[in-house]
Design an enzyme around this catalytic site. Structure first.
Site, PDB file in Angstrom:
ATOM      1  CG  HIS A 101       0.467   1.448  -0.440  1.00 42.69           C
ATOM      2  ND1 HIS A 101      -0.218   2.374   0.284  1.00 42.69           N
ATOM      3  CD2 HIS A 101      -0.453   0.664  -0.992  1.00 42.69           C
ATOM      4  CE1 HIS A 101      -1.522   2.175   0.121  1.00 42.69           C
ATOM      5  NE2 HIS A 101      -1.667   1.136  -0.644  1.00 42.69           N
ATOM      6  CG  ASP A 107      -8.207   0.440  -2.713  1.00 38.07           C
ATOM      7  OD1 ASP A 107      -7.803  -0.150  -1.703  1.00 38.07           O
ATOM      8  OD2 ASP A 107      -7.438   0.991  -3.520  1.00 38.07           O
ATOM      9  CG  ASP A 166      -2.337  -0.462  -4.326  1.00 45.19           C
ATOM     10  OD1 ASP A 166      -3.369  -0.424  -5.000  1.00 45.19           O
ATOM     11  OD2 ASP A 166      -2.331  -0.517  -3.078  1.00 45.19           O
ATOM     12  CD  GLU A 224      -5.407   1.243   1.029  1.00 46.49           C
ATOM     13  OE1 GLU A 224      -4.381   0.956   0.399  1.00 46.49           O
ATOM     14  OE2 GLU A 224      -5.648   2.391   1.466  1.00 46.49           O
ATOM     15  CG  HIS A 231      -3.130  -4.075  -0.797  1.00 50.12           C
ATOM     16  ND1 HIS A 231      -2.720  -3.799   0.484  1.00 50.12           N
ATOM     17  CD2 HIS A 231      -3.427  -2.866  -1.358  1.00 50.12           C
ATOM     18  CE1 HIS A 231      -2.782  -2.485   0.685  1.00 50.12           C
ATOM     19  NE2 HIS A 231      -3.208  -1.908  -0.411  1.00 50.12           N
ATOM     20  CE1 TYR A 246      -2.555   4.353  -7.186  1.00 44.82           C
ATOM     21  CE2 TYR A 246      -0.313   3.514  -7.155  1.00 44.82           C
ATOM     22  CZ  TYR A 246      -1.641   3.387  -6.817  1.00 44.82           C
ATOM     23  OH  TYR A 246      -2.050   2.297  -6.097  1.00 44.82           O
ATOM     24  CG  HIS A 279      -5.349   6.772   0.430  1.00 45.76           C
ATOM     25  ND1 HIS A 279      -4.028   6.833   0.061  1.00 45.76           N
ATOM     26  CD2 HIS A 279      -5.653   5.467   0.458  1.00 45.76           C
ATOM     27  CE1 HIS A 279      -3.574   5.611  -0.142  1.00 45.76           C
ATOM     28  NE2 HIS A 279      -4.546   4.756   0.095  1.00 45.76           N
ATOM     29  CG  HIS A 298      -5.842   1.478  -8.301  1.00 48.41           C
ATOM     30  ND1 HIS A 298      -7.129   1.541  -7.848  1.00 48.41           N
ATOM     31  CD2 HIS A 298      -5.071   1.250  -7.213  1.00 48.41           C
ATOM     32  CE1 HIS A 298      -7.148   1.364  -6.530  1.00 48.41           C
ATOM     33  NE2 HIS A 298      -5.909   1.176  -6.123  1.00 48.41           N
TER      34      HIS A 298
HETATM   35 FE1  FEO Z   1      -3.437   0.151  -1.351  1.00 43.72          FE
HETATM   36 FE2  FEO Z   1      -5.335   0.388  -4.091  1.00 43.72          FE
HETATM   37  O1  FEO Z   1      -4.974   0.077  -2.319  1.00 43.72           O
END
Ligand code: FEO
Length: 395
Positions: free
Chosen positions: A147, A83, A166, A81, A79, A194, A23, A227
């Site tokens: 999230h 990553d 996530d 995002e 998702h 996390y 982030h 992750h």
């Molecule tokens: Fe919300 Fe691992 O990205």
């Protein structure tokens, strides 16, 4: 790299041993991380998520060694995002006709980041299913605000795997892949860090989502997050942990975080720690100099605490910028049900304690009436104030 998770399900993601920040610079990574992508090869082949864009070429190259890309029937994007979607553009250049299954909000996040390319989006909602043959299907579960608004999870029947995105993840690099093969203390340290730093602001939604997830009555043998380690052994342990963590979690701990110009406020922090120890020897105490500590780790300790004490000297008629920034981050994490107190020395004119108290109140803490603001350095006459402040925090 293809690592079998169960039957025809494999890990095809990227294990990132070098990652130090996440982030932007907001989250300090200390145990590496991974961007987990999964390949399901049944009568139909489905790819779940991709990896971060710096690893796009390696991801697609690796995937080509595993499978003819044209054999991928479905791409599931849980998702948008970066990553997890970062390699999507490179992949879609190879297989532009492959349908993408995602939430309506994910179409916005994907097209917003990668542009309009005529990709074949299929919008899914909670309960929608996708048949992949061999009597198996994928069931989609929206995880809105866990999230991001676009988040969802995907469940694979028969193998009973929840690809949870996530949620339930950790920034932890592991070649061993599964929860039972990694150091348990480190696994939980990273999982709670996390949660505290990424998911806690959405804790009330997590409680609701966990209830909804349970009401679906889906047998879960494996939880495969996006992750870190995959929860193979006793996978529901992390669901139970999330239930606890999302409900104003606290342990018998007090975290003291401070900044000091010339050492006086640091000395005061130590006196407060000693007093806590005197009044309640069982309470665990953590002490951090804000500018010398990893704020991601400190926030995980704040998350575990029942109370915090924040200290800053008066500087330029205000508080040091390191503390202002730290408090802004604290505020964004929306911790609930915790007490706080403020302290800080001053020389010519004071004011830091009042500023800290206001900030802590705005961050959602129940602030102790007693603040400790010694002139120049803490002295014997400050002891009774310290005692009162600590008593307010402990009782
Ligand atoms: Fe919300 Fe691992 O990205």
């Amino acid at each position: 790299m293809k690592k079998i998770i169960k039957n025809n399900v494999s890990f095809v993601g990227y294990i990132d041993w070098e990652l130090q920040k996440f982030h932007g610079d907001d989250y300090n990574i200390t145990s590496g991380s991974s961007q987990n992508s999964y390949l399901i090869e049944e009568e139909k082949t489905a790819l779940i998520d991709t990896v971060w864009s710096p690893h796009s070429n390696e991801f697609v190259f690796n995937l080509k060694n595993i499978i003819d890309l044209k054999k991928i029937d479905y791409i599931i994007i849980n998702h948008g995002e970066a990553d997890h979607s970062g390699a999507l553009y490179t992949l879609m250049q190879e297989i532009p006709e492959t349908p993408i299954y995602c939430t309506e909000a994910a179409i916005k996040s994907l097209t917003g980041q990668y542009g309009e390319h005529g990709w074949r989006f299929n919008t899914v909602k909670t309960g929608d299913e996708l048949d992949i043959g061999n009597n198996k299907k994928l069931i989609f579960i929206e995880m809105k605000m866990l999230h991001w608004p676009d988040s969802m999870a995907t469940y694979l029947t028969q193998d009973n795997i929840l690809f949870s995105m996530d949620a339930f993840g950790q920034h932890l690099a592991t070649q061993e892949l599964f929860n039972n093969r990694v150091n348990q203390e480190l696994l939980y340290k990273e999982a709670i860090k996390y949660f505290a730093n990424i998911l806690n602001p959405f804790a009330p939604l997590i409680t609701k989502k966990l209830t909804e997830l349970k009401s679906l009555n889906l047998p879960i043998d494996i939880i495969a997050p996006s992750h870190g380690a995959i929860w193979l052994k006793d996978p529901l342990q992390i669901v139970d942990a999330y239930e606890k963590w999302s409900n104003s979690y606290q342990e018998d701990q007090i975290t003291i975080a401070y900044e000091s110009m010339w050492g006086a406020t640091a000395k005061l922090a130590q006196m407060i720690a000693d007093e806590i120890n005197t009044q309640n020897p069982n309470t665990k105490i953590k002490l951090f100099n804000i500018s010398k500590s990893d704020k991601t780790e400190v926030m995980a300790e704040v998350f575990k605490s029942r109370a915090i004490a924040v200290g800053a000297p008066t500087c330029l008629n205000s508080i040091p910028s390191s503390v202002s920034g730290w408090l802004a981050y604290l505020k964004s994490l929306k911790f609930k049900g915790k007490k706080a107190a403020a302290f800080g020395c001053y020389g010519w004119s004071g004011g830091s304690v009042k500023i800290l108290q206001k900030e802590l109140q705005e961050a959602g803490f129940k602030v102790a009436d007693t603040g400790v603001a010694p002139l120049w350095s803490p002295k014997d006459e400050d002891i009774s104030n310290i005692k009162n402040m600590v008593s307010e925090l402990l009782n």
